[in-house]
Design a protein around this motif. Structure first.
Motif, mmCIF file in Angstrom:
data_model
loop_
_atom_site.group_PDB
_atom_site.id
_atom_site.type_symbol
_atom_site.label_atom_id
_atom_site.label_comp_id
_atom_site.label_asym_id
_atom_site.label_seq_id
_atom_site.Cartn_x
_atom_site.Cartn_y
_atom_site.Cartn_z
ATOM 1 N N LEU A 17 0.828 -1.209 0.000
ATOM 2 C CA LEU A 17 0.000 0.000 0.000
ATOM 3 C C LEU A 17 0.863 1.260 0.000
ATOM 4 O O LEU A 17 0.603 2.201 -0.754
ATOM 5 N N ALA A 18 1.889 1.281 0.845
ATOM 6 C CA ALA A 18 2.754 2.461 0.927
ATOM 7 C C ALA A 18 3.495 2.688 -0.386
ATOM 8 O O ALA A 18 3.576 3.827 -0.883
ATOM 9 N N TYR A 19 4.032 1.630 -0.955
ATOM 10 C CA TYR A 19 4.747 1.758 -2.230
ATOM 11 C C TYR A 19 3.805 2.259 -3.322
ATOM 12 O O TYR A 19 4.164 3.141 -4.101
ATOM 13 N N SER A 20 2.605 1.727 -3.364
ATOM 14 C CA SER A 20 1.626 2.143 -4.374
ATOM 15 C C SER A 20 1.252 3.610 -4.200
ATOM 16 O O SER A 20 1.087 4.338 -5.185
ATOM 17 N N ALA A 21 1.103 4.052 -2.961
ATOM 18 C CA ALA A 21 0.764 5.455 -2.709
ATOM 19 C C ALA A 21 1.891 6.378 -3.171
ATOM 20 O O ALA A 21 1.642 7.443 -3.749
ATOM 21 N N VAL A 22 3.130 5.968 -2.947
ATOM 22 C CA VAL A 22 4.270 6.774 -3.390
ATOM 23 C C VAL A 22 4.309 6.849 -4.915
ATOM 24 O O VAL A 22 4.499 7.931 -5.489
ATOM 25 N N ILE A 23 4.119 5.726 -5.579
ATOM 26 C CA ILE A 23 4.126 5.713 -7.040
ATOM 27 C C ILE A 23 2.983 6.563 -7.592
ATOM 28 O O ILE A 23 3.156 7.297 -8.566
ATOM 29 N N LEU A 24 1.819 6.487 -6.953
ATOM 30 C CA LEU A 24 0.691 7.304 -7.396
ATOM 31 C C LEU A 24 1.018 8.788 -7.284
ATOM 32 O O LEU A 24 0.627 9.582 -8.141
ATOM 33 N N PRO A 54 -3.426 13.047 -7.353
ATOM 34 C CA PRO A 54 -2.931 11.688 -7.123
ATOM 35 C C PRO A 54 -2.200 11.526 -5.780
ATOM 36 O O PRO A 54 -2.363 10.521 -5.093
ATOM 37 N N ALA A 55 -1.416 12.517 -5.399
ATOM 38 C CA ALA A 55 -0.725 12.438 -4.109
ATOM 39 C C ALA A 55 -1.729 12.441 -2.954
ATOM 40 O O ALA A 55 -1.567 11.696 -1.972
ATOM 41 N N LEU A 56 -2.766 13.247 -3.061
ATOM 42 C CA LEU A 56 -3.787 13.276 -2.016
ATOM 43 C C LEU A 56 -4.563 11.963 -1.954
ATOM 44 O O LEU A 56 -4.876 11.472 -0.865
ATOM 45 N N LEU A 57 -4.865 11.383 -3.115
ATOM 46 C CA LEU A 57 -5.536 10.083 -3.125
ATOM 47 C C LEU A 57 -4.670 9.012 -2.480
ATOM 48 O O LEU A 57 -5.162 8.168 -1.721
ATOM 49 N N GLY A 58 -3.379 9.032 -2.776
ATOM 50 C CA GLY A 58 -2.464 8.070 -2.162
ATOM 51 C C GLY A 58 -2.409 8.224 -0.659
ATOM 52 O O GLY A 58 -2.412 7.236 0.084
ATOM 53 N N TRP A 59 -2.369 9.450 -0.191
ATOM 54 C CA TRP A 59 -2.335 9.697 1.250
ATOM 55 C C TRP A 59 -3.623 9.233 1.919
ATOM 56 O O TRP A 59 -3.589 8.586 2.968
ATOM 57 N N LEU A 60 -4.762 9.537 1.299
ATOM 58 C CA LEU A 60 -6.040 9.091 1.855
ATOM 59 C C LEU A 60 -6.136 7.568 1.873
ATOM 60 O O LEU A 60 -6.694 6.990 2.810
ATOM 61 N N VAL A 72 -9.104 2.601 -3.770
ATOM 62 C CA VAL A 72 -8.780 4.016 -4.023
ATOM 63 C C VAL A 72 -7.535 4.122 -4.897
ATOM 64 O O VAL A 72 -7.485 4.918 -5.841
ATOM 65 N N LEU A 73 -6.525 3.303 -4.594
ATOM 66 C CA LEU A 73 -5.301 3.348 -5.384
ATOM 67 C C LEU A 73 -5.540 2.901 -6.817
ATOM 68 O O LEU A 73 -5.023 3.508 -7.761
ATOM 69 N N ILE A 74 -6.328 1.861 -6.996
ATOM 70 C CA ILE A 74 -6.646 1.401 -8.344
ATOM 71 C C ILE A 74 -7.375 2.493 -9.115
ATOM 72 O O ILE A 74 -7.060 2.771 -10.280
ATOM 73 N N ALA A 75 -8.338 3.143 -8.468
ATOM 74 C CA ALA A 75 -9.058 4.238 -9.124
ATOM 75 C C ALA A 75 -8.102 5.388 -9.458
ATOM 76 O O ALA A 75 -8.231 6.009 -10.505
ATOM 77 N N GLY A 76 -7.150 5.648 -8.580
ATOM 78 C CA GLY A 76 -6.187 6.716 -8.830
ATOM 79 C C GLY A 76 -5.274 6.437 -10.007
ATOM 80 O O GLY A 76 -4.949 7.330 -10.776
ATOM 81 N N PHE A 77 -4.888 5.187 -10.139
ATOM 82 C CA PHE A 77 -4.045 4.817 -11.280
ATOM 83 C C PHE A 77 -4.842 4.832 -12.560
ATOM 84 O O PHE A 77 -4.378 5.170 -13.597
#
Length: 77
Positions: A17-24, A54-60, A72-77
């Motif tokens: 999750l953390a890695y995905s949020a950073v990439i997003l 995207p950064a805000l979505l990753g943080w949320l 949320v991450l999938i939707a962001g990507f």
């Protein structure tokens, strides 16, 4: 099950999750040139504002339960 070790499973889920949020968050940076070189200031402001989403979505996503976070991450990507 994909992850059968009950001790490592929560750590692995959190790490992915953390890695995905950073990439997003880096996906948002892809929009910076469009904002910096926009034809007028209002278009520039809109594009730069959307580049932060995207950064805000990753943080949320990091604040949510894993199933919701992955959605949320999938939707962001």
């Amino acid at each position: 099950p994909l992850i059968s070790d009950q001790v490592l499973a929560p750590f692995i889920v959190d790490a992915v999750l953390a890695y995905s949020a950073v990439i997003l968050s880096f996906v948002g940076a892809l929009h910076w040139p469009a904002g910096l070189y926009a034809s007028n200031s209002s278009e520039s402001a809109i594009r730069l504002g959307f580049s932060a989403l995207p950064a805000l979505l990753g943080w949320l996503a990091l604040l949510a339960q894993p199933v919701i976070a992955f959605a949320v991450l999938i939707a962001g990507f």
